[in-house]
Scaffold this active site. Structure first.
Site, PDB file in Angstrom:
ATOM      1  N   ARG A   1     -10.331 -11.473   2.207  1.00 42.28           N
ATOM      2  CA  ARG A   1     -11.256 -12.475   1.669  1.00 42.28           C
ATOM      3  C   ARG A   1     -10.649 -13.875   1.716  1.00 42.28           C
ATOM      4  O   ARG A   1     -11.374 -14.862   1.812  1.00 42.28           O
ATOM      5  CB  ARG A   1     -11.681 -12.093   0.254  1.00 42.28           C
ATOM      6  CG  ARG A   1     -10.562 -12.059  -0.770  1.00 42.28           C
ATOM      7  CD  ARG A   1     -10.915 -11.254  -2.004  1.00 42.28           C
ATOM      8  NE  ARG A   1     -10.998  -9.827  -1.703  1.00 42.28           N
ATOM      9  CZ  ARG A   1     -11.332  -8.898  -2.597  1.00 42.28           C
ATOM     10  NH1 ARG A   1     -11.622  -9.256  -3.855  1.00 42.28           N
ATOM     11  NH2 ARG A   1     -11.372  -7.624  -2.265  1.00 42.28           N
TER      12      ARG A   1
ATOM     13  N   LYS B   1       0.838  -1.194   0.000  1.00 51.75           N
ATOM     14  CA  LYS B   1       0.000   0.000   0.000  1.00 51.75           C
ATOM     15  C   LYS B   1       0.874   1.245   0.000  1.00 51.75           C
ATOM     16  O   LYS B   1       1.965   1.241   0.584  1.00 51.75           O
ATOM     17  CB  LYS B   1      -0.874   0.039   1.267  1.00 51.75           C
ATOM     18  CG  LYS B   1      -1.945  -1.023   1.376  1.00 51.75           C
ATOM     19  CD  LYS B   1      -2.694  -0.852   2.684  1.00 51.75           C
ATOM     20  CE  LYS B   1      -3.750  -1.918   2.891  1.00 51.75           C
ATOM     21  NZ  LYS B   1      -4.894  -1.762   1.989  1.00 51.75           N
TER      22      LYS B   1
END
Length: 441
Positions: A290, A216
């Site tokens: 996820r 990120k």
């Protein structure tokens, strides 16, 4: 007092007191708190409730606005449940690394508010966990919080790590492999009623998310201590149901990991095995939540729950669509979805349903594995994440997924800046409303 009733209440006061309050601009708006002067000093206080007398948020301003350390009882017309909840939420400030600037005013607890106090306690625990810096809250500490709640509420606790995690929860293990802080699954069980419906709750507990090798940018990493917010809210939901003695059986699964960068971190285009036997190609290492939930959902589904819920700070796309205050609800059962939405509206904890549009499912196709963890198109990110999760929930199970922000960007009455247990009140009331539907014969 509400804005509509402000003038009536002001007119009932002594003329001097009423004039004083009018001149200081008190109109019953949310966030307004005013001391009512009497012959020997302040004799009472007025709290603005805006247009909603049942909302907790107006009461949330009182603890920090009234004299420090003072104690108060509710007057006529106050809703005890809303006041108790709002006061408790408004009095909270994180204090681990900074001394509070002042002591909050206290509310003498009204009778009959035990369930509200239980919910408030769980919400404050969730806030505190989310607010902790990642240096203080790693996978081990998050798992310890689950153990603490299990012991306090009469549940049982199990922790899966090491070789057992690699074998039974391979996707969870893969996400946490890059960190020196070992990943684990924390499992809580509780039986409020031996023949009650089984409610399974799964929480994404990524204690810090660097994005992995798909790193990120710095600005996007600033709040990633809150990436375990789904797990904190899942734990709070389990705690609330247990403290309220809900007639259910509970299974809570928390995947506690850190998504770090190292020589052992998972790589883009790695193919991972999952507990369900579905192989996943890692299209992006920053779509790790996820993967954690995939194994948890598969494990929960093995017990054929009557209701399966998962909570996660899963996608920025949900925030783009709905902003910070509205968790995205995904559910392919209209009855379950409406019960949760109604509970959110009635408890001032709104959710917003987004579609599980199955035609987008092909965007997750992979030439190297059964499925990719990201889409081939840069659209509908929250929908795609929900469709990915649905692949791990067998048909016939009532399932709902909440994509939450778990954070207040700025302070408001009852909602200080920082971690927030979004969806907790909606899910608590929603599960309760669904019990007649879910109860096993």
């Amino acid at each position: 007092m509400t804005q509509a009733g402000a003038e009536e209440i002001l007119s009932s006061l002594a003329p001097a007191a009423a004039s004083y309050l009018r001149e200081t601009g008190f109109r019953g708006k949310v966030g307004q708190v005013a001391l009512v002067p009497g012959p020997s000093g302040a004799e009472s206080a007025l709290v603005g409730l805006g247009d909603d007398p049942g909302s907790p948020w107006g009461y949330g301003a009182a603890p920090m606005a009234l004299p420090e350390g003072s104690a108060w009882i509710l007057g006529e017309g106050c809703e005890a449940a809303a006041a108790t909840l709002g006061w408790a939420l408004g009095a909270y400030r994180p204090a681990r690394h900074k001394a509070p600037s002042r002591r909050p005013a206290l509310l003498v607890t009204p009778p009959g508010t035990g369930e509200v106090r239980a919910l408030a306690l769980a919400a404050l625990r969730a806030r505190e966990l989310i607010n902790l810096p990642a240096a203080d809250l790693g996978p081990a500490e998050l798992a310890a919080a689950v153990r603490e709640v299990a012991e306090a509420c009469g549940g049982t606790y199990e922790e899966i790590g090491g070789a057992a995690l690699e074998e039974g929860y391979p996707a969870v293990a893969a996400v946490g492999r890059g960190s020196h802080r070992a990943p684990r699954v924390a499992m809580l069980r509780w039986e409020g009623a031996p023949d009650g419906p089984l409610v399974a709750i799964c929480g994404k507990g990524v204690c810090f998310d660097t994005g992995g090798l798909d790193l990120k940018p710095p600005a996007a990493m600033l709040r990633m201590k809150k990436d375990m917010g789904g797990a904190a809210i899942a734990l709070a939901l389990a705690e609330t149901l247990m403290r309220r003695r809900a007639p259910v059986r509970l299974l809570l699964l928390v995947g506690a990991v850190e998504n770090a960068v190292s020589a052992t971190a998972m790589r883009p285009l790695d193919v991972l095995r999952t507990r369900a036997g579905i192989t996943v190609e890692v299209g992006n290492t920053d779509a790790e939540g996820r993967l954690v939930l995939a194994d948890l959902l598969a494990r929960a589904a093995e017990e054929k729950p009557d209701l399966l819920l998962d909570l996660a700070t899963l996608t920025g796309a949900a925030r783009v669509a709905l902003g910070p205050d509205l968790p995205a609800l995904f559910c392919d059962d209209d009855g379950v979805a409406e019960a949760l939405l109604r509970a959110g509206r009635e408890n001032r904890d709104p959710l917003w349903r987004l579609p599980l549009h199955s035609e987008y499912g092909s965007w997750l196709d992979s030439s190297a594995a059964d499925i990719s963890n990201v889409a081939t198109k840069p659209m509908a990110g929250a929908v795609i994440a929900a469709l990915f999760l649905r692949r791990f929930v067998p048909d016939g199970i009532h399932w709902a997924h909440l994509d939450v922000y778990a954070w207040n960007d700025s302070g408001r009455p009852g909602r200080p800046e920082g971690g927030e247990a979004q969806g907790l009140r909606a899910l608590t009331a929603g599960v309760t409303a669904l019990l007649p539907i879910l109860r096993t014969p």
